[in-house]
Write a protein that holds these residues in place. Structure first.
Motif, PDB file in Angstrom:
ATOM      1  N   GLU A   1      -5.187   4.491   0.539  1.00 52.48           N
ATOM      2  CA  GLU A   1      -4.498   4.509  -0.756  1.00 52.48           C
ATOM      3  C   GLU A   1      -5.395   5.082  -1.855  1.00 52.48           C
ATOM      4  O   GLU A   1      -6.610   4.895  -1.855  1.00 52.48           O
ATOM      5  CB  GLU A   1      -4.072   3.088  -1.132  1.00 52.48           C
ATOM      6  CG  GLU A   1      -3.295   3.007  -2.441  1.00 52.48           C
ATOM      7  CD  GLU A   1      -2.818   1.602  -2.730  1.00 52.48           C
ATOM      8  OE1 GLU A   1      -1.696   1.274  -2.326  1.00 52.48           O
ATOM      9  OE2 GLU A   1      -3.582   0.834  -3.355  1.00 52.48           O
TER      10      GLU A   1
ATOM     11  N   LYS B   1       0.499   5.829  -7.547  1.00 54.98           N
ATOM     12  CA  LYS B   1      -0.249   5.705  -6.300  1.00 54.98           C
ATOM     13  C   LYS B   1       0.082   6.848  -5.354  1.00 54.98           C
ATOM     14  O   LYS B   1       1.204   7.361  -5.342  1.00 54.98           O
ATOM     15  CB  LYS B   1       0.106   4.393  -5.598  1.00 54.98           C
ATOM     16  CG  LYS B   1      -0.347   3.127  -6.281  1.00 54.98           C
ATOM     17  CD  LYS B   1       0.035   1.909  -5.432  1.00 54.98           C
ATOM     18  CE  LYS B   1      -0.515   0.625  -6.012  1.00 54.98           C
ATOM     19  NZ  LYS B   1      -0.178  -0.547  -5.147  1.00 54.98           N
TER      20      LYS B   1
ATOM     21  N   ASN C   1      -1.779   8.725  -1.380  1.00 50.41           N
ATOM     22  CA  ASN C   1      -2.675   8.450  -0.258  1.00 50.41           C
ATOM     23  C   ASN C   1      -3.365   9.739   0.164  1.00 50.41           C
ATOM     24  O   ASN C   1      -3.007  10.834  -0.290  1.00 50.41           O
ATOM     25  CB  ASN C   1      -1.904   7.840   0.916  1.00 50.41           C
ATOM     26  CG  ASN C   1      -0.873   8.797   1.470  1.00 50.41           C
ATOM     27  OD1 ASN C   1      -1.174   9.622   2.317  1.00 50.41           O
ATOM     28  ND2 ASN C   1       0.364   8.705   0.984  1.00 50.41           N
TER      29      ASN C   1
ATOM     30  N   LYS D   1       0.843  -1.190   0.000  1.00 49.35           N
ATOM     31  CA  LYS D   1       0.000   0.000   0.000  1.00 49.35           C
ATOM     32  C   LYS D   1       0.883   1.245   0.000  1.00 49.35           C
ATOM     33  O   LYS D   1       1.911   1.293   0.665  1.00 49.35           O
ATOM     34  CB  LYS D   1      -0.901   0.011   1.241  1.00 49.35           C
ATOM     35  CG  LYS D   1      -1.914  -1.130   1.278  1.00 49.35           C
ATOM     36  CD  LYS D   1      -2.976  -0.972   0.213  1.00 49.35           C
ATOM     37  CE  LYS D   1      -4.046  -2.042   0.334  1.00 49.35           C
ATOM     38  NZ  LYS D   1      -5.066  -1.941  -0.715  1.00 49.35           N
TER      39      LYS D   1
END
Length: 368
Positions: A330, A247, A249, A3
């Protein structure tokens, strides 16, 4: 895959190999394969991608500029590297690092012969590019006699290949134009072969050319975007796997009342109570100001969240009113959902620009 606890670009080398194998399945076993790794391998990691391509069997690599080739040589890459857009100031470096230049004009040809003579070279490999309709770089057919005369006057260089570039091989509506390019290239190659005392190899097809025009495969094919997971066609895209996932968060969640604004210039104002999430990436990371205010979405827990407000240098804000999420969760900016193509559509651009625009300050994570 771990993650994301920060903004990262994951690079999946297994997906790269899948894409390479798929493209190889489209060509003859005798046809060479060139992997295009310019622009940090389309925004990923040129060294990691090049090393993987060498491992799976690619015959050639290509970069745009000389220093990109130097970086690969410094990393221990030994297979041939074609420099697609060399500049005269870099010719000494090209020779010293055993790179192979694209010779695309009389000025470049004359200057490279001079550099090769200065380095006391004999039969140094070069590649002649011809313009068959893209009208970007390349000699024209009427230059052939002039080129061959110059080549006959020197033994310092040797033409290893003749090549050109298709302009619209992904567009079925431009099939007639593409076929005319292939025909023109055939004619150029015939003239060159007749004029030289040896036979250079030939290459023309890009990713869409590999898929759509087997008659354009010649002795080698070149693939860029296909290796990175895109077939320039919704049907073909299903045969590829995007190799990168951007990615991040959620840094913070805000609860806004009606008529409250978000971000610089108050570009977004809520009509009703909403929940927003702030993410740690912005236009300094490659998410331009053209995104925002409903243009572009990210994915949180499988749900799309539209970007709202103006993109900041280091942050974007998204509407998560209908998404159950928390700070630290995430966020997928692009990858398999949305793909880079889908993300790009939000700003009326293409996957190439999105991929190559990701800043080098974004941490790259190699997955294999």
């Amino acid at each position: 895959m771990a993650k994301a606890q920060e903004t990262v670009l994951e690079i999946n080398l297994n997906a790269l190999e899948h894409n390479y194998r798929y493209l190889k399945s489209k060509i003859s076993s005798k046809t060479k394969f060139l992997g295009v790794v310019k622009a940090y391998a389309y925004g990923s990691d040129a060294v990691a991608i090049a090393q993987k391509l060498v491992t799976v069997g690619a015959d050639y690599l290509a970069v745009a500029y000389t220093e990109e080739g130097v970086a690969l040589r410094n990393a221990g890459i030994k297979i041939p590297i074609l420099v697609l857009h060399p500049q005269i100031v870099s010719f000494d470096t090209i020779i010293e690092r055993c790179l192979e230049p694209n010779i695309y004009s009389e000025r470049i040809l004359t200057a490279f012969i001079t550099a090769a003579e200065r380095h006391q070279q004999k039969n140094y490999p070069v590649h002649l590019k011809f313009n068959t309709g893209l009208n970007r770089l390349g000699f024209n057919a009427h230059d052939i006699s002039k080129i061959t005369r110059k080549l006959a006057e020197t033994s310092t260089i040797k033409v290893l290949s003749i090549f050109s570039h298709l302009a619209a091989s992904e567009d079925i509506n431009e099939k007639e134009f593409t076929l005319s390019q292939i025909k023109s290239f055939h004619e150029i190659c015939t003239q060159i072969d007749a004029a030289l005392p040896y036979i250079p190899f030939k290459h023309l097809a890009n990713t869409s050319g590999i898929i759509n025009y087997p008659e354009a495969h010649f002795d080698m094919v070149r693939s860029g975007i296909g290796l990175y997971g895109f077939g320039n066609d919704p049907i073909e895209d299903k045969n590829f796997i995007p190799i990168v996932t951007l990615k991040t968060n959620i840094s913070q969640i805000h609860y806004l009342e009606a008529n409250e604004s978000v971000g610089y210039n108050r570009a977004f104002t809520s009509n009703s109570p909403i929940k927003t999430a702030t993410l740690p990436l912005g236009h300094a990371d490659g998410i331009g100001r053209e995104y925002g205010n409903g243009k572009g979405v990210v994915c949180i827990h499988g749900h799309y969240a539209p970007i709202i407000g103006n993109t900041c240098m280091d942050m974007i804000m998204v509407d998560v009113t209908a998404i159950g999420c928390h700070e630290g969760d995430e966020v997928i900016v692009f990858g398999e959902k949305p793909t880079a193509t889908e993300f790009a559509q939000g700003a009326n651009t293409i996957s190439y620009e999105v991929l190559t625009g990701i800043s080098q300050r974004v941490k790259r994570v190699i997955i294999e």
